[in-house]
Design a protein around this motif. Sequence first.
Motif, PDB file in Angstrom:
ATOM      1  N   GLY A  97       0.770  -1.234   0.000  1.00  0.00           N
ATOM      2  CA  GLY A  97       0.000   0.000   0.000  1.00  0.00           C
ATOM      3  C   GLY A  97       0.797   1.279   0.000  1.00  0.00           C
ATOM      4  N   GLU A  98       2.137   1.186   0.158  1.00  0.00           N
ATOM      5  CA  GLU A  98       2.958   2.396   0.158  1.00  0.00           C
ATOM      6  C   GLU A  98       3.710   2.537  -1.161  1.00  0.00           C
ATOM      7  OE1 GLU A  98       5.366   3.492   3.419  1.00  0.00           O
ATOM      8  OE2 GLU A  98       4.040   2.609   4.944  1.00  0.00           O
ATOM      9  N   ARG A  99       3.730   3.751  -1.654  1.00  0.00           N
ATOM     10  CA  ARG A  99       4.413   4.000  -2.924  1.00  0.00           C
ATOM     11  C   ARG A  99       5.920   4.048  -2.720  1.00  0.00           C
ATOM     12  NH1 ARG A  99       3.165   9.325  -6.450  1.00  0.00           N
ATOM     13  NH2 ARG A  99       4.215  10.332  -4.691  1.00  0.00           N
ATOM     14  N   GLY A 100       6.642   3.339  -3.588  1.00  0.00           N
ATOM     15  CA  GLY A 100       8.090   3.330  -3.496  1.00  0.00           C
ATOM     16  C   GLY A 100       8.717   2.858  -4.791  1.00  0.00           C
ATOM     17  N   GLU A 101      10.012   2.618  -4.729  1.00  0.00           N
ATOM     18  CA  GLU A 101      10.786   2.197  -5.902  1.00  0.00           C
ATOM     19  C   GLU A 101      10.832   0.680  -5.979  1.00  0.00           C
ATOM     20  OE1 GLU A 101      15.363   2.558  -7.705  1.00  0.00           O
ATOM     21  OE2 GLU A 101      14.829   3.490  -5.781  1.00  0.00           O
ATOM     22  N   ARG A 102      10.560   0.142  -7.170  1.00  0.00           N
ATOM     23  CA  ARG A 102      10.607  -1.314  -7.312  1.00  0.00           C
ATOM     24  C   ARG A 102      12.042  -1.769  -7.539  1.00  0.00           C
ATOM     25  NH1 ARG A 102      10.474  -2.604 -13.131  1.00  0.00           N
ATOM     26  NH2 ARG A 102      10.631  -4.774 -12.473  1.00  0.00           N
ATOM     27  N   VAL A 103      12.358  -2.904  -6.889  1.00  0.00           N
ATOM     28  CA  VAL A 103      13.674  -3.528  -6.984  1.00  0.00           C
ATOM     29  C   VAL A 103      13.462  -4.930  -7.537  1.00  0.00           C
ATOM     30  CG1 VAL A 103      15.680  -4.342  -5.689  1.00  0.00           C
ATOM     31  CG2 VAL A 103      14.591  -2.165  -5.083  1.00  0.00           C
ATOM     32  N   CYS A 104      14.170  -5.265  -8.607  1.00  0.00           N
ATOM     33  CA  CYS A 104      13.904  -6.506  -9.330  1.00  0.00           C
ATOM     34  C   CYS A 104      15.060  -7.501  -9.220  1.00  0.00           C
ATOM     35  CB  CYS A 104      13.649  -6.193 -10.807  1.00  0.00           C
ATOM     36  SG  CYS A 104      13.345  -7.649 -11.826  1.00  0.00           S
ATOM     37  N   THR A 105      14.712  -8.743  -8.896  1.00  0.00           N
ATOM     38  CA  THR A 105      15.626  -9.878  -8.983  1.00  0.00           C
ATOM     39  C   THR A 105      15.023 -10.857  -9.979  1.00  0.00           C
ATOM     40  OG1 THR A 105      16.476  -9.655  -6.733  1.00  0.00           O
ATOM     41  CG2 THR A 105      16.649 -11.825  -7.757  1.00  0.00           C
ATOM     42  N   SER A 106      15.793 -11.207 -11.007  1.00  0.00           N
ATOM     43  CA  SER A 106      15.287 -12.064 -12.086  1.00  0.00           C
ATOM     44  C   SER A 106      15.945 -13.436 -12.026  1.00  0.00           C
ATOM     45  CB  SER A 106      15.580 -11.404 -13.440  1.00  0.00           C
ATOM     46  OG  SER A 106      15.361 -12.313 -14.497  1.00  0.00           O
ATOM     47  N   PHE A 107      15.147 -14.478 -12.273  1.00  0.00           N
ATOM     48  CA  PHE A 107      15.668 -15.845 -12.263  1.00  0.00           C
ATOM     49  C   PHE A 107      15.863 -16.420 -13.667  1.00  0.00           C
ATOM     50  CE2 PHE A 107      12.862 -15.959  -8.300  1.00  0.00           C
ATOM     51  CZ  PHE A 107      13.891 -15.549  -7.485  1.00  0.00           C
ATOM     52  N   GLY A 108      15.481 -15.691 -14.707  1.00  0.00           N
ATOM     53  CA  GLY A 108      15.429 -16.300 -16.019  1.00  0.00           C
ATOM     54  C   GLY A 108      16.570 -16.018 -16.964  1.00  0.00           C
TER      55      GLY A 108
END
Length: 460
Positions: free
Chosen positions: A287-298
């Motif tokens: 519910g809180e707006r923030g920066e997305r941090v991505c970890t990819s497995f592919g």
Amino acid sequence: MSDQPFWNPKTETLPREQLRELQLAKLRRTVEWAKARSPFYARTLADVDPDRLRSWDDLARLPFLTREEWMTSQDAVPPYGELPAVGPGSAIRVHTTSGTSGRTPLRALDSRKDWSWAAEMWCYALWGAGVRPQDIGYVAFGYGSFIGFWGLHNGLEKIGALTVPGGAQTTPNRVRQIVDFGATVVASTPTYALRLAEEARTMGIDLAAGPVHTLILSGEPAGSIPETKGLIERAWGAKAIDTAGMTEISTIVMFEPGNQPGGSHVIEDHFIEEVIDPSSGRALPYGERGERVCTSFGRSTTPLLRYRTADLVVKVPAASAGNGRTFDLYQGGIIGRVDDMKLVRGTNVYPGAIEAIVRGFTGIEEFQVRLEHIDGRDEVILIVECTPHIADDGWARLSADLGRELADAHEGLRFLLRRAATDELPRFELKARRLTDVRAEQQRAALAGHAAEHAAKEPA
């Protein structure tokens, strides 16, 4: 399979606890691979033991990766940097970012296995949107080094849909092909979907009466703005489906299903997505707006661990979608960029918020925003191109109403509205660039002018 809504029903409906276990198992394997084969990760993960990554809290053991670090690595070890786990001899394709941000485009290598995986991610979105083997998909995209819709093209083929690559050609030609081939699914950026509709009207073609039932949108936050999406859906008489990805992972990371629950599901069996405070790096709750941090497995050639995307999102629980998927959602998809926010006379100005208001008015074809320093203070100038039928008195009413609504949404900040001539403003096929900030440049020029004037007055 065609009568069920999930591309991968086993994982898309996996209980959350089992999904977490799957993510952590994949995380351990990815960290082990990256640490053993990538020079960059061998250095940054030197003190990380993959076997000790057993809980969600253990993610904090991994350092963030930033775009700046990636670019610096490329500069130091050109052309691909130290991130890749394999050399170009083991890859079959190279793609770059669009160049809309950052000093140089990022370059990423992909193997045959990577591209198969990228297509699989698009299949989650396409199938969830209702695309089936009997469909005819038209990809309105210039096939170049920018990764764009390459993976979507492969995903359409994987599903079994007839796929039409709408490569380097004019917008009128693309409209003709959409009609001639009887396309039922069209893929483009949100801005270009509007451009195609605009061109079709000029050509006397009623797209809303045609067979297109779904538009797959990607590349811009505009696809998640309800006002823009509504405009697209009315123009095409079709459902507009939002997706989002990035070159850094080679494919999409989230998709909006056909029931359009007001957000996009993260493909959580292939990614870990965190939301953090952009300033402190602190993890944020639902519910809180923030920066997305991505970890990819592919993507095995270029591993991505805790990559700070600069995308602004609000994560909400999977249950809010009510469609049986257990993947969490980003409410409203990607809602902007951390670096998009501009400060004007103490007021925060977001391009997405401006677009949401502008697209709510009929009779507007295109717009541009300029931030300028005029007569000692900052100003927001909104340049609007109207449809030709809007006369001067119509523009007076529209601009007054638009200006009032913009001010109400921006703490009373007054926008300066200017009308552009027909076809004066640029149209975009890929990512639209509608905001230009020239304030710093103007102030530097003014300071240089004052310095020159002062020097001229000094005695020889």
